[in-house]
Write an enzyme that holds these catalytic residues in place. Structure first.
Site, mmCIF file in Angstrom:
data_model
loop_
_atom_site.group_PDB
_atom_site.id
_atom_site.type_symbol
_atom_site.label_atom_id
_atom_site.label_comp_id
_atom_site.label_asym_id
_atom_site.label_seq_id
_atom_site.Cartn_x
_atom_site.Cartn_y
_atom_site.Cartn_z
ATOM 1 N N ASP A 2 0.846 -1.195 0.000
ATOM 2 C CA ASP A 2 0.000 0.000 0.000
ATOM 3 C C ASP A 2 0.883 1.248 0.000
ATOM 4 O OD1 ASP A 2 -2.302 -1.514 0.069
ATOM 5 O OD2 ASP A 2 -2.535 -1.393 2.256
ATOM 6 N N TYR A 52 5.404 -9.079 8.325
ATOM 7 C CA TYR A 52 4.925 -7.701 8.466
ATOM 8 C C TYR A 52 4.909 -7.304 9.942
ATOM 9 C CZ TYR A 52 3.075 -8.452 3.746
ATOM 10 O OH TYR A 52 2.940 -8.735 2.398
ATOM 11 N N ASP A 92 -7.717 1.131 7.520
ATOM 12 C CA ASP A 92 -6.453 1.775 7.873
ATOM 13 C C ASP A 92 -6.716 3.236 8.227
ATOM 14 O OD1 ASP A 92 -6.758 3.158 5.465
ATOM 15 O OD2 ASP A 92 -5.200 2.045 4.408
ATOM 16 N N ARG A 137 -4.544 -5.365 6.928
ATOM 17 C CA ARG A 137 -5.710 -4.561 7.319
ATOM 18 C C ARG A 137 -6.884 -5.439 7.753
ATOM 19 N NH1 ARG A 137 -7.335 -1.301 2.546
ATOM 20 N NH2 ARG A 137 -6.031 -2.690 1.298
#
Length: 301
Positions: free
Chosen positions: A47, A75, A89, A181
């Site tokens: 993203d 992550y 988000d 997310r």
């Protein structure tokens, strides 16, 4: 007559530590310009607001992109507890809130449901296709639609830190197609407090690590000079999850022409996918059958 690509024949990987506020496509274009390369692509979109590893494949290395895309990735992300947003988000609008705040032990207990083979529903604002249209496009137009759940392998999901009652820092190791997310959204739902991602960093992707990545500033400083070439990593690193076999001289010649070629193999099963090397350099990827590699991809290095 086909137009000839402009640029240099550059083969290999350049690992970038992507900054926030830049799209993955913009990073690829910057690397391609800096190296004056004919061909470039990346292994796994981040993203725009996310940071961390973006592995850029150049030239023949683009043929190995699927193997990095399929590899495990890690992550590190921060979840804002107590709020849900329409994008899952910090870029979106708050659509629900709660005064409830889970304890560390409650968070740790809830994480187990997100490990192993799970089904995950991608965010409404994502690149998945709904009847041929990108979900984020439909969402921006105010359309109502359902996103189907997809299988995901999660190797590990840990609570790393709890800076305050509103935030939790997590680390997830997962396979292809994972949406951080969605984890934040679904974890908040399970805990009864809502949640969304406020910071996201890809720590590593397959063999590539963020700490070894170049910044955009470094790339720009070394652009179109031999200095940047020194940071190129071999095409073969994109094949690190596949077993290697050794091509005979005659076998290598046949493989380069797209034909099955003789290889020397140890601990490789019949029909298994592997890559053939000659003098340490990749010649082809294919299936091992009865002493030969049957190529599906051939490299012209």
């Amino acid at each position: 007559m086909a137009r000839k690509r402009k640029g240099r024949d550059v083969n290999g990987w350049l690992v970038v530590d992507k900054p926030a506020g830049m799209t993955s496509t913009s990073v690829v274009n910057k690397v391609k310009w800096a190296l004056q390369a004919k061909k470039a692509g990346h292994a796994g979109t981040l993203d725009p607001e996310a940071t961390g590893v973006l592995a850029v494949a150049l030239g023949e290395a683009t043929k190995t992109v699927p193997y990095i895309t399929d590899a495990l990735k890690a992550y590190e992300f921060t979840v804002r507890l107590g709020q849900a947003t329409n994008t899952d988000d910090a870029e979106g609008e708050v659509i629900a809130s709660s005064d409830a705040r889970p304890t560390d032990d409650e968070i740790k207990a809830a994480l187990g449901a997100f490990v192993g083979d799970i089904m995950q529903v991608p965010p409404q604002y994502s690149a998945v296709k709904i009847d041929g249209q990108r979900a984020y496009k439909l969402a921006r137009e105010g359309e109502t639609f359902e996103v189907a759940a997809r299988p995901l392998w999660v190797e590990e999901l840990l609570l790393l830190d709890r800076p305050d009652s509103d935030h939790a820092v997590l680390e997830m190791v997962c396979g292809k197609g994972g949406y951080v997310r969605s984890v934040a959204r679904d974890l908040g739902a399970v805990l009864g407090c809502h949640g969304h991602v406020v910071a996201l960093r890809r720590v590593w992707s397959g063999p590539f690590e963020a700490e070894h990545g170049l910044s955009i500033e470094q790339i720009e400083a070394m652009a179109q000079s031999v200095d940047l070439d020194a940071y190129l990593r071999p095409l073969e690193e994109g094949l690190s999850d596949l077993p290697m076999v050794t091509a005979t001289p005659e076998g290598a010649a046949r493989l380069r022409n797209g034909n099955p070629g003789m290889v020397i193999a140890n601990d490789v099963e019949y029909g298994e996918e592997c890559w053939a090397a000659q003098d340490g350099r990749a010649v082809a990827v294919g299936r091992f059958k009865a002493g030969e590699l049957h190529p599906s991809r051939v490299f012209n290095q």
